[in-house]
Every structure is written in C-alpha cells, then in structure tokens.
Design a protein around this motif. Structure first.
Motif, PDB file in Angstrom:
ATOM      1  N   LYS A  73       0.835  -1.197   0.000  1.00 50.46           N
ATOM      2  CA  LYS A  73       0.000   0.000   0.000  1.00 50.46           C
ATOM      3  C   LYS A  73       0.874   1.252   0.000  1.00 50.46           C
ATOM      4  CE  LYS A  73      -4.077   1.977   2.020  1.00 50.46           C
ATOM      5  NZ  LYS A  73      -5.283   1.698   2.737  1.00 50.46           N
ATOM      6  N   ALA A  74       1.935   1.256   0.792  1.00 50.04           N
ATOM      7  CA  ALA A  74       2.851   2.396   0.830  1.00 50.04           C
ATOM      8  C   ALA A  74       3.513   2.599  -0.527  1.00 50.04           C
ATOM      9  CB  ALA A  74       3.901   2.190   1.920  1.00 50.04           C
ATOM     10  N   SER A  75       3.844   1.514  -1.194  1.00 51.09           N
ATOM     11  CA  SER A  75       4.453   1.593  -2.521  1.00 51.09           C
ATOM     12  C   SER A  75       3.491   2.220  -3.527  1.00 51.09           C
ATOM     13  CB  SER A  75       4.872   0.197  -2.979  1.00 51.09           C
ATOM     14  OG  SER A  75       5.435   0.244  -4.262  1.00 51.09           O
ATOM     15  N   LYS A  76       2.224   1.843  -3.471  1.00 49.84           N
ATOM     16  CA  LYS A  76       1.224   2.418  -4.377  1.00 49.84           C
ATOM     17  C   LYS A  76       1.047   3.909  -4.114  1.00 49.84           C
ATOM     18  CE  LYS A  76      -1.348  -1.811  -5.172  1.00 49.84           C
ATOM     19  NZ  LYS A  76      -2.593  -2.548  -4.944  1.00 49.84           N
ATOM     20  N   ILE A  77       1.034   4.286  -2.842  1.00 46.97           N
ATOM     21  CA  ILE A  77       0.892   5.698  -2.490  1.00 46.97           C
ATOM     22  C   ILE A  77       2.100   6.485  -2.990  1.00 46.97           C
ATOM     23  CG2 ILE A  77       0.848   7.331  -0.553  1.00 46.97           C
ATOM     24  CD1 ILE A  77      -0.822   5.173   0.957  1.00 46.97           C
ATOM     25  N   ALA A  78       3.292   5.923  -2.827  1.00 47.20           N
ATOM     26  CA  ALA A  78       4.512   6.589  -3.303  1.00 47.20           C
ATOM     27  C   ALA A  78       4.460   6.777  -4.814  1.00 47.20           C
ATOM     28  CB  ALA A  78       5.744   5.777  -2.899  1.00 47.20           C
ATOM     29  N   GLU A  79       3.966   5.792  -5.544  1.00 49.66           N
ATOM     30  CA  GLU A  79       3.836   5.920  -6.995  1.00 49.66           C
ATOM     31  C   GLU A  79       2.844   7.022  -7.356  1.00 49.66           C
ATOM     32  OE1 GLU A  79       2.995   2.179  -8.899  1.00 49.66           O
ATOM     33  OE2 GLU A  79       4.696   1.214  -7.928  1.00 49.66           O
ATOM     34  N   GLU A  80       1.730   7.098  -6.628  1.00 53.02           N
ATOM     35  CA  GLU A  80       0.718   8.124  -6.893  1.00 53.02           C
ATOM     36  C   GLU A  80       1.289   9.533  -6.719  1.00 53.02           C
ATOM     37  OE1 GLU A  80      -2.779   7.476  -4.531  1.00 53.02           O
ATOM     38  OE2 GLU A  80      -3.015   5.433  -5.285  1.00 53.02           O
ATOM     39  N   TYR A  81       2.163   9.708  -5.729  1.00 50.86           N
ATOM     40  CA  TYR A  81       2.736  11.021  -5.447  1.00 50.86           C
ATOM     41  C   TYR A  81       4.060  11.259  -6.173  1.00 50.86           C
ATOM     42  CZ  TYR A  81      -0.840  11.953  -1.981  1.00 50.86           C
ATOM     43  OH  TYR A  81      -2.037  12.203  -1.364  1.00 50.86           O
ATOM     44  N   GLY A  82       4.476  10.311  -7.000  1.00 57.01           N
ATOM     45  CA  GLY A  82       5.695  10.477  -7.779  1.00 57.01           C
ATOM     46  C   GLY A  82       6.970  10.447  -6.969  1.00 57.01           C
ATOM     47  N   ILE A  83       6.946   9.741  -5.852  1.00 56.92           N
ATOM     48  CA  ILE A  83       8.144   9.692  -5.002  1.00 56.92           C
ATOM     49  C   ILE A  83       8.670   8.265  -4.839  1.00 56.92           C
ATOM     50  CG2 ILE A  83       7.596  11.803  -3.727  1.00 56.92           C
ATOM     51  CD1 ILE A  83       6.457  10.025  -1.499  1.00 56.92           C
ATOM     52  N   SER A  84       8.250   7.374  -5.709  1.00 57.18           N
ATOM     53  CA  SER A  84       8.633   5.971  -5.551  1.00 57.18           C
ATOM     54  C   SER A  84      10.097   5.706  -5.896  1.00 57.18           C
ATOM     55  CB  SER A  84       7.746   5.066  -6.403  1.00 57.18           C
ATOM     56  OG  SER A  84       7.859   5.414  -7.769  1.00 57.18           O
ATOM     57  N   ASP A  85      10.755   6.668  -6.565  1.00 56.44           N
ATOM     58  CA  ASP A  85      12.148   6.458  -6.943  1.00 56.44           C
ATOM     59  C   ASP A  85      13.134   7.174  -6.025  1.00 56.44           C
ATOM     60  OD1 ASP A  85      11.380   8.962  -7.763  1.00 56.44           O
ATOM     61  OD2 ASP A  85      12.379   8.862  -9.700  1.00 56.44           O
ATOM     62  N   MET A  86      12.657   7.634  -4.864  1.00 58.49           N
ATOM     63  CA  MET A  86      13.537   8.320  -3.916  1.00 58.49           C
ATOM     64  C   MET A  86      14.502   7.328  -3.265  1.00 58.49           C
ATOM     65  SD  MET A  86      10.953  10.968  -1.989  1.00 58.49           S
ATOM     66  CE  MET A  86      12.209  11.697  -0.950  1.00 58.49           C
ATOM     67  N   SER A  87      15.728   7.793  -3.038  1.00 64.14           N
ATOM     68  CA  SER A  87      16.704   6.960  -2.341  1.00 64.14           C
ATOM     69  C   SER A  87      16.447   7.035  -0.835  1.00 64.14           C
ATOM     70  CB  SER A  87      18.125   7.444  -2.649  1.00 64.14           C
ATOM     71  OG  SER A  87      18.347   8.696  -2.015  1.00 64.14           O
ATOM     72  N   LEU A  88      17.075   6.143  -0.088  1.00 62.78           N
ATOM     73  CA  LEU A  88      16.932   6.156   1.358  1.00 62.78           C
ATOM     74  C   LEU A  88      17.446   7.464   1.946  1.00 62.78           C
ATOM     75  CD1 LEU A  88      16.066   4.681   3.886  1.00 62.78           C
ATOM     76  CD2 LEU A  88      18.276   3.535   3.935  1.00 62.78           C
ATOM     77  N   ASP A  89      18.538   7.977   1.407  1.00 66.14           N
ATOM     78  CA  ASP A  89      19.072   9.260   1.880  1.00 66.14           C
ATOM     79  C   ASP A  89      18.077  10.398   1.639  1.00 66.14           C
ATOM     80  OD1 ASP A  89      21.447   8.152   2.805  1.00 66.14           O
ATOM     81  OD2 ASP A  89      22.488   8.471   0.892  1.00 66.14           O
ATOM     82  N   GLU A  90      17.410  10.390   0.478  1.00 65.95           N
ATOM     83  CA  GLU A  90      16.418  11.426   0.182  1.00 65.95           C
ATOM     84  C   GLU A  90      15.217  11.316   1.124  1.00 65.95           C
ATOM     85  OE1 GLU A  90      16.950  12.169  -4.599  1.00 65.95           O
ATOM     86  OE2 GLU A  90      15.992  10.294  -3.935  1.00 65.95           O
TER      87      GLU A  90
END
Length: 92
Positions: free
Chosen positions: A65-82
């Motif tokens: 679910k968190a992965s889907k939300i991240a994709e919706e907000y365009g943040i699914s490709d953020m690194s751990l540092d980001e």
C-alpha cells in the motif's frame, strides 16, 4: 407473468443472521433473494467480485500500500538518503 417457487437449504444460523441484517435494512429475505436474482439477470453474471484475496501478512500488505501511495505522489524512486532528508526536514 407466472411465478415459481425456489427452495434451497442453508444452516439455521446463516438464515437467522441474514434475516437480522435484512430487518435492519428494512428488507425481507424473500425480497432480498428476488433482488439478487434480478441483479444476476441485469448484469448477466454475478454482481459482485468473486476473487480470492492474496494471503499476505499485515506487514507485506502495508508495504504494498505504501508503494502504491509513493507511486501516486511520484516519489517511488527516492533513495533512502532522500527519504531520511525529507523526514529530517519535516521534523524541524
């Protein structure tokens, strides 16, 4: 239009629980069953999903679910540092 009698067997507890729910909705069991048959004919199939849910642990479900939300907000490709930088900024 001629009518016909439809009968089937079910557990007493299932029938009682169904009647109790339907009473709260202002329906009788025969009226509900007629509605079901009508919808079956309108939809030309079963009018609700008949798929089996995947058997996930709550943790896997939450991650998906968190992965889907991240994709919706365009943040699914953020690194751990980001991600950590965003969290640190939000905590300020």
């Amino acid at each position: 239009m001629a009518s016909t009698l439809v009968q089937f067997r079910t557990e007493d507890t299932e029938k009682i629980k169904s009647i109790q729910i339907l009473e709260k909705l202002g329906l009788s069991l025969p009226a509900y069953l007629r509605m079901c048959m009508s919808r079956l004919n309108q939809e030309n199939g079963i009018p609700f999903s008949m798929t089996l849910e995947k058997e996930y642990s709550p943790g896997i479900y939450a991650l998906e679910k968190a992965s889907k939300i991240a994709e919706e907000y365009g943040i699914s490709d953020m690194s751990l540092d980001e991600i950590n930088a965003e969290i640190a900024e939000a905590r300020k």
